[in-house]
Design a protein around this motif. Structure first.
Motif, PDB file in Angstrom:
ATOM      1  N   ASN A 172       0.775  -1.347  -0.025  1.00  0.00           N
ATOM      2  CA  ASN A 172      -0.056   0.121  -0.058  1.00  0.00           C
ATOM      3  C   ASN A 172       0.925   1.228  -0.187  1.00  0.00           C
ATOM      4  O   ASN A 172       1.559   1.330   0.983  1.00  0.00           O
ATOM      5  CB  ASN A 172      -0.773   0.098   1.254  1.00  0.00           C
ATOM      6  CG  ASN A 172      -1.809  -1.107   1.241  1.00  0.00           C
ATOM      7  OD1 ASN A 172      -2.529  -1.266   0.395  1.00  0.00           O
ATOM      8  ND2 ASN A 172      -1.693  -2.167   2.007  1.00  0.00           N
ATOM      9  N   TRP A 173       0.700   1.938  -0.864  1.00  0.00           N
ATOM     10  CA  TRP A 173       1.497   3.275  -1.188  1.00  0.00           C
ATOM     11  C   TRP A 173       0.830   4.398  -1.085  1.00  0.00           C
ATOM     12  O   TRP A 173      -0.077   4.693  -1.852  1.00  0.00           O
ATOM     13  CB  TRP A 173       2.208   2.972  -2.488  1.00  0.00           C
ATOM     14  CG  TRP A 173       3.304   1.782  -2.707  1.00  0.00           C
ATOM     15  CD1 TRP A 173       2.809   0.736  -3.275  1.00  0.00           C
ATOM     16  CD2 TRP A 173       4.507   1.832  -2.673  1.00  0.00           C
ATOM     17  NE1 TRP A 173       3.952  -0.420  -3.350  1.00  0.00           N
ATOM     18  CE2 TRP A 173       4.879   0.446  -2.976  1.00  0.00           C
ATOM     19  CE3 TRP A 173       5.641   2.657  -2.317  1.00  0.00           C
ATOM     20  CZ2 TRP A 173       6.254   0.000  -3.008  1.00  0.00           C
ATOM     21  CZ3 TRP A 173       6.958   2.153  -2.347  1.00  0.00           C
ATOM     22  CH2 TRP A 173       7.012   1.063  -2.715  1.00  0.00           C
ATOM     23  N   GLU A 174       1.489   5.516  -0.464  1.00  0.00           N
ATOM     24  CA  GLU A 174       0.765   6.788  -0.430  1.00  0.00           C
ATOM     25  C   GLU A 174       1.679   7.691  -1.040  1.00  0.00           C
ATOM     26  O   GLU A 174       3.104   7.590  -1.021  1.00  0.00           O
ATOM     27  CB  GLU A 174       0.672   7.204   1.246  1.00  0.00           C
ATOM     28  CG  GLU A 174       0.305   8.414   1.217  1.00  0.00           C
ATOM     29  CD  GLU A 174       0.584   9.221   2.776  1.00  0.00           C
ATOM     30  OE1 GLU A 174       0.008  10.222   3.002  1.00  0.00           O
ATOM     31  OE2 GLU A 174       0.684   8.253   3.670  1.00  0.00           O
ATOM     32  N   ARG A 175       0.891   8.471  -2.071  1.00  0.00           N
ATOM     33  CA  ARG A 175       1.752   9.283  -2.755  1.00  0.00           C
ATOM     34  C   ARG A 175       1.873  10.614  -2.231  1.00  0.00           C
ATOM     35  O   ARG A 175       0.957  11.212  -1.827  1.00  0.00           O
ATOM     36  CB  ARG A 175       1.304   9.576  -4.333  1.00  0.00           C
ATOM     37  CG  ARG A 175       2.174  10.710  -5.320  1.00  0.00           C
ATOM     38  CD  ARG A 175       3.065   9.678  -6.111  1.00  0.00           C
ATOM     39  NE  ARG A 175       4.024  10.622  -6.686  1.00  0.00           N
ATOM     40  CZ  ARG A 175       4.216  10.700  -7.934  1.00  0.00           C
ATOM     41  NH1 ARG A 175       3.737   9.663  -8.895  1.00  0.00           N
ATOM     42  NH2 ARG A 175       5.225  11.562  -8.603  1.00  0.00           N
ATOM     43  N   LEU A 176       3.090  11.327  -2.048  1.00  0.00           N
ATOM     44  CA  LEU A 176       3.269  12.600  -1.663  1.00  0.00           C
ATOM     45  C   LEU A 176       3.725  13.724  -2.746  1.00  0.00           C
ATOM     46  O   LEU A 176       3.997  13.214  -3.711  1.00  0.00           O
ATOM     47  CB  LEU A 176       4.339  12.866  -0.296  1.00  0.00           C
ATOM     48  CG  LEU A 176       4.071  11.742   0.810  1.00  0.00           C
ATOM     49  CD1 LEU A 176       5.318  11.499   1.609  1.00  0.00           C
ATOM     50  CD2 LEU A 176       2.899  12.029   1.723  1.00  0.00           C
ATOM     51  N   PRO A 177       3.341  14.713  -2.421  1.00  0.00           N
ATOM     52  CA  PRO A 177       3.702  15.642  -3.460  1.00  0.00           C
ATOM     53  C   PRO A 177       5.138  15.542  -3.858  1.00  0.00           C
ATOM     54  O   PRO A 177       6.090  15.277  -3.027  1.00  0.00           O
ATOM     55  CB  PRO A 177       3.539  17.124  -2.898  1.00  0.00           C
ATOM     56  CG  PRO A 177       2.888  17.091  -1.888  1.00  0.00           C
ATOM     57  CD  PRO A 177       2.876  15.599  -1.359  1.00  0.00           C
ATOM     58  N   ASN A 178       5.708  15.899  -5.196  1.00  0.00           N
ATOM     59  CA  ASN A 178       7.147  15.647  -5.520  1.00  0.00           C
ATOM     60  C   ASN A 178       7.779  16.762  -4.709  1.00  0.00           C
ATOM     61  O   ASN A 178       7.318  17.882  -4.152  1.00  0.00           O
ATOM     62  CB  ASN A 178       7.130  15.969  -6.993  1.00  0.00           C
ATOM     63  CG  ASN A 178       6.492  15.115  -7.771  1.00  0.00           C
ATOM     64  OD1 ASN A 178       6.070  14.144  -7.390  1.00  0.00           O
ATOM     65  ND2 ASN A 178       6.683  15.326  -9.112  1.00  0.00           N
ATOM     66  N   LEU A 179       9.239  16.514  -4.742  1.00  0.00           N
ATOM     67  CA  LEU A 179      10.192  17.323  -3.922  1.00  0.00           C
ATOM     68  C   LEU A 179      10.143  18.903  -4.841  1.00  0.00           C
ATOM     69  O   LEU A 179      10.502  18.626  -5.862  1.00  0.00           O
ATOM     70  CB  LEU A 179      11.177  16.709  -4.066  1.00  0.00           C
ATOM     71  CG  LEU A 179      12.615  17.638  -3.297  1.00  0.00           C
ATOM     72  CD1 LEU A 179      12.447  17.870  -1.759  1.00  0.00           C
ATOM     73  CD2 LEU A 179      14.008  16.834  -3.515  1.00  0.00           C
TER      74      LEU A 179
END
Ligand code: BGC
Ligand code: BMA
Length: 392
Positions: A172-179
């Motif tokens: 299960n992956w949570e995507r965060l905003p790009n750096l």
């Protein structure tokens, strides 16, 4: 024609094949192994063929795989775990988890590739994930997210930035905003440091002026950010720098997540130089200060791993590249490196040897006459030593 059953038997035979150290090679620093640990042939047949002969009478690949290479690496529940870059025939890459009990053979992909949350419509390609087991308890994946450059008419103009995901189980992956790096328009080869530094998240960056050229970007950067769920870096300090007429002249970039030792953080990175035959990628190592992981305290001259033998040839020939290593609790170190953007190998060593290598290999003297002096010192010491050994 082969039946699906035959294809599957072939695949199972490959997965259970034993690996051996490669006797052709010795340098005392690490060992090479005869077989790559992952190739396109390690892809389960049910990812490529329609197994139903009624729908696929010629048993042909419906969705082939071109290559399996640059992989993030970690131990997960005691298993050697890789998140590989898998590239289809259509040139698009994606990520897939493969595991093995021993680290040098037997890697088997999970049934499905990683299905990252699709949060960014412009994103066309993703690759080269670094896996960081962070002290905050999450496993982070930092990877290159590539999009077409909307402001440039050139069909090949692209924008690279660092995508960030996190997970606890690689399922299960949570995507965060790009750096966001306020001072660098593009980023590739970004690595998250496993510990907080001054109470902040710390990233190794690779400032670039455009998609291929680092331009004014002087090397591997280091920046801090407060909030990983909205990661913004202002200043990027330089760690290991690019230098004229060295293995890092054209570019360099962080590779594996740094390994902590008593004497410092050990980094396994890549350096690039340009040649008449195109870019040459090699792997090198350096150490940084335990208290200030941006400060380089040792940097052996030259490369540690360069493409050798069959490794030299592939889709992008003359490339050795790493984005993952595992330091096992027993002191063994597994460096997963890909050759020529085509397949993945392992180089094995120990923490003790790696530390000896990083701290006792002379630095690059930067000029031929000084390189000759450096070598003559070694020769003189040896001839003296060997003379005294005579008759023993
Ligand atoms: C490729 C990468 C490569 C990068 C820079 C991308 O389009 O997928 O493998 O590192 O371009 O050349
Ligand atoms: C890069 C990397 C890798 C690749 C290498 C050589 O810039 O990010 O994906 O292995 O180029 O093509």
């Amino acid at each position: 024609m082969r039946s699906y059953r035959q294809l599957n038997e072939q695949y199972e035979a490959l997965i259970s094949r034993e690996n051996q150290m490669d006797d052709r090679f010795y340098n005392g620093i690490y060992d090479r192994w005869i077989h790559p640990v992952l190739t396109h042939e390690h892809i389960p047949p049910f990812w490529m063929y329609d197994a139903d002969p009624a729908a696929n009478p010629h048993m042909m690949q419906r969705l082939g795989i071109n290559a399996v290479f640059n992989s993030g690496a970690m131990l997960l529940d005691g298993k050697f775990t890789l998140v590989a870059r898998v590239e289809g025939m259509d040139r698009k890459s994606f990520f897939a988890v493969a595991q093995s009990d021993c680290g040098t053979e037997g890697f088997r992909f999970w049934d499905y590739p990683v299905q990252l949350p699709d949060t960014c419509p412009e994103e066309t390609n993703v690759y080269d994930m670094r896996l960081t087991q962070h002290e905050d308890g999450w496993i982070y994946g930092v990877f290159c997210s590539e999009s077409k450059d909307p402001d440039n008419q050139d069909l090949s103009a692209a924008v690279a930035s660092a995508g960030i995901v996190r997970t606890r189980d690689l399922k299960n992956w949570e995507r965060l905003p790009n750096l966001k790096t306020l001072r660098s328009p593009q980023q590739r080869n970004v690595v998250l440091h496993p510990e907080f530094v001054d109470g902040k998240y710390a990233f190794y960056t690779r400032p670039m002026d455009d998609f291929i050229e680092t331009g004014s970007g002087g090397g591997i950067g280091f920046g801090l950010c407060e909030d990983i769920t909205n990661a913004v870096i202002d200043e990027e300090r330089m760690t290991s720098v690019r230098r004229y007429h060295t293995i890092t002249e054209a570019k360099n970039g962080a590779g594996a997540v740094p390994i902590k030792t008593d004497r410092g953080w050990i980094h396994i990175a890549h350096g690039v130089r340009n040649t008449a035959a195109g870019l040459r990628y090699v792997i090198y190592a350096f150490a940084t200060d335990l208290a200030d992981p941006s400060k380089v305290i040792a940097e052996p001259g030259g490369f540690m791993i360069a493409p050798l033998y069959e490794e030299r040839v592939g889709d992008v020939s003359n490339v050795a590249f790493t984005n993952g290593a595992i330091a096992a609790p027993d002191g063994r170190v597994y460096i997963y490196y890909a050759s020529s953007d085509t397949r993945l190998h392992v180089a094995t060593t120990t923490l003790e040897k790696l530390t000896d290598y990083v701290f006792n290999t002379p630095a690059d003297p930067l000029r031929s006459p000084d390189c000759v002096k450096q070598r003559c010192q070694l020769i003189e010491k040896n001839l003296e030593y060997l003379k005294n050994m005579k008759g023993e």
